[in-house]
Design a protein around this motif. Structure first.
Motif, short mmCIF file in Angstrom:
data_model
loop_
_atom_site.label_atom_id
_atom_site.label_comp_id
_atom_site.label_asym_id
_atom_site.label_seq_id
_atom_site.Cartn_x
_atom_site.Cartn_y
_atom_site.Cartn_z
N CYS A 100 4.30 11.67 -3.10
CA CYS A 100 4.77 10.54 -3.53
C CYS A 100 4.97 10.49 -5.10
O CYS A 100 5.98 10.09 -5.74
N THR A 101 3.97 11.05 -5.99
CA THR A 101 3.98 11.09 -7.30
C THR A 101 5.27 12.15 -7.51
O THR A 101 5.97 12.02 -8.41
N ARG A 102 5.56 13.23 -6.81
CA ARG A 102 6.64 14.13 -7.13
C ARG A 102 7.88 13.34 -6.72
O ARG A 102 8.90 13.51 -7.51
N ALA A 103 7.75 12.68 -5.70
CA ALA A 103 9.09 11.72 -5.37
C ALA A 103 9.68 10.99 -6.32
O ALA A 103 10.67 10.78 -6.70
N ARG A 104 8.36 10.50 -7.15
CA ARG A 104 8.51 9.20 -8.17
C ARG A 104 9.28 9.98 -9.33
O ARG A 104 10.20 9.66 -10.08
N LEU A 122 0.77 -1.31 0.08
CA LEU A 122 -0.11 0.04 0.06
C LEU A 122 0.85 1.22 -0.05
O LEU A 122 0.45 2.18 -0.82
N ARG A 123 1.76 1.19 0.94
CA ARG A 123 2.78 2.38 0.62
C ARG A 123 3.43 2.54 -0.49
O ARG A 123 3.54 3.80 -1.01
N LEU A 124 3.83 1.83 -1.07
CA LEU A 124 4.29 1.56 -2.53
C LEU A 124 3.27 2.09 -3.48
O LEU A 124 3.75 2.74 -4.47
N GLY A 144 -1.78 9.88 1.86
CA GLY A 144 -2.51 8.92 0.92
C GLY A 144 -3.91 8.78 0.93
O GLY A 144 -4.42 8.07 1.99
N ILE A 145 -4.76 8.85 0.06
CA ILE A 145 -6.15 8.53 0.04
C ILE A 145 -6.33 7.51 -1.38
O ILE A 145 -5.76 7.62 -2.35
N TYR A 146 -6.82 6.22 -0.68
CA TYR A 146 -6.81 5.05 -1.61
C TYR A 146 -8.41 4.94 -1.85
O TYR A 146 -8.95 4.30 -1.11
N PRO A 147 -8.92 5.28 -3.01
CA PRO A 147 -10.27 5.21 -3.31
C PRO A 147 -10.41 3.55 -3.23
O PRO A 147 -9.70 2.82 -3.59
N LEU A 165 -10.10 5.44 1.63
CA LEU A 165 -9.58 5.12 2.84
C LEU A 165 -8.22 6.12 2.85
O LEU A 165 -7.50 6.00 1.97
N ASN A 166 -8.24 6.90 3.95
CA ASN A 166 -7.07 7.41 4.37
C ASN A 166 -6.18 6.92 5.29
O ASN A 166 -6.60 6.38 6.16
N ILE A 167 -5.00 6.20 4.79
CA ILE A 167 -4.14 5.37 5.39
C ILE A 167 -2.78 6.05 5.90
O ILE A 167 -2.38 6.61 5.03
N SER A 168 -2.46 5.86 7.17
CA SER A 168 -1.33 6.29 7.92
C SER A 168 -0.66 5.32 8.13
O SER A 168 -0.81 4.09 8.63
N PHE A 169 0.91 5.66 7.82
CA PHE A 169 1.93 4.51 8.08
C PHE A 169 2.72 4.86 9.08
O PHE A 169 2.88 6.38 9.58
#
Length: 101
Positions: A49-53, A40-42, A88-91, A77-81
């Motif tokens: 994260c998009t900019r970092a990629r 999920l983090r990946l 990150g929001i994961y539709p 879902l908004n998942i925290s790590f």
């Protein structure tokens, strides 16, 4: 001519595993799908994260990462790590696509 409608799976419930290493998602079709926290983090698609990629700064792995929080936004879902990332929001449809549904 007979047409059959295919119904996309719908997320009905979710929880982090006891060790926080896995997200367990249940669907209305009684499927149970499991996602490793690292997967999920990946898969995060947030702007950071998009900019970092794009800049070549996104890590290839997140060993030992854990899920520290899950917020339900209705559509996703908004998942925290455990690395502090919580943008990150994961539709829900995206989550299911990660599992091949």
């Amino acid at each position: 001519m007979t047409m059959t409608a295919s119904v996309a799976p719908t997320v009905t419930d979710y929880e982090a595993s006891a060790d926080l290493a896995t997200l367990v998602v249940r669907t209305a079709q009684d499927d149970e799908v499991k996602f490793a926290a690292e997967q999920l983090r990946l898969a995060c698609k947030c702007a950071h994260c998009t900019r970092a990629r794009i800049d070549g700064r996104f890590p290839e792995r997140f060993p030992g990462i854990a899920i520290t929080g899950i917020g339900d936004l209705g559509y996703g879902l908004n998942i925290s790590f455990s690395d502090g990332h919580n943008r990150g929001i994961y539709p829900k449809i995206y989550l299911l696509s990660l599992a091949g549904h």
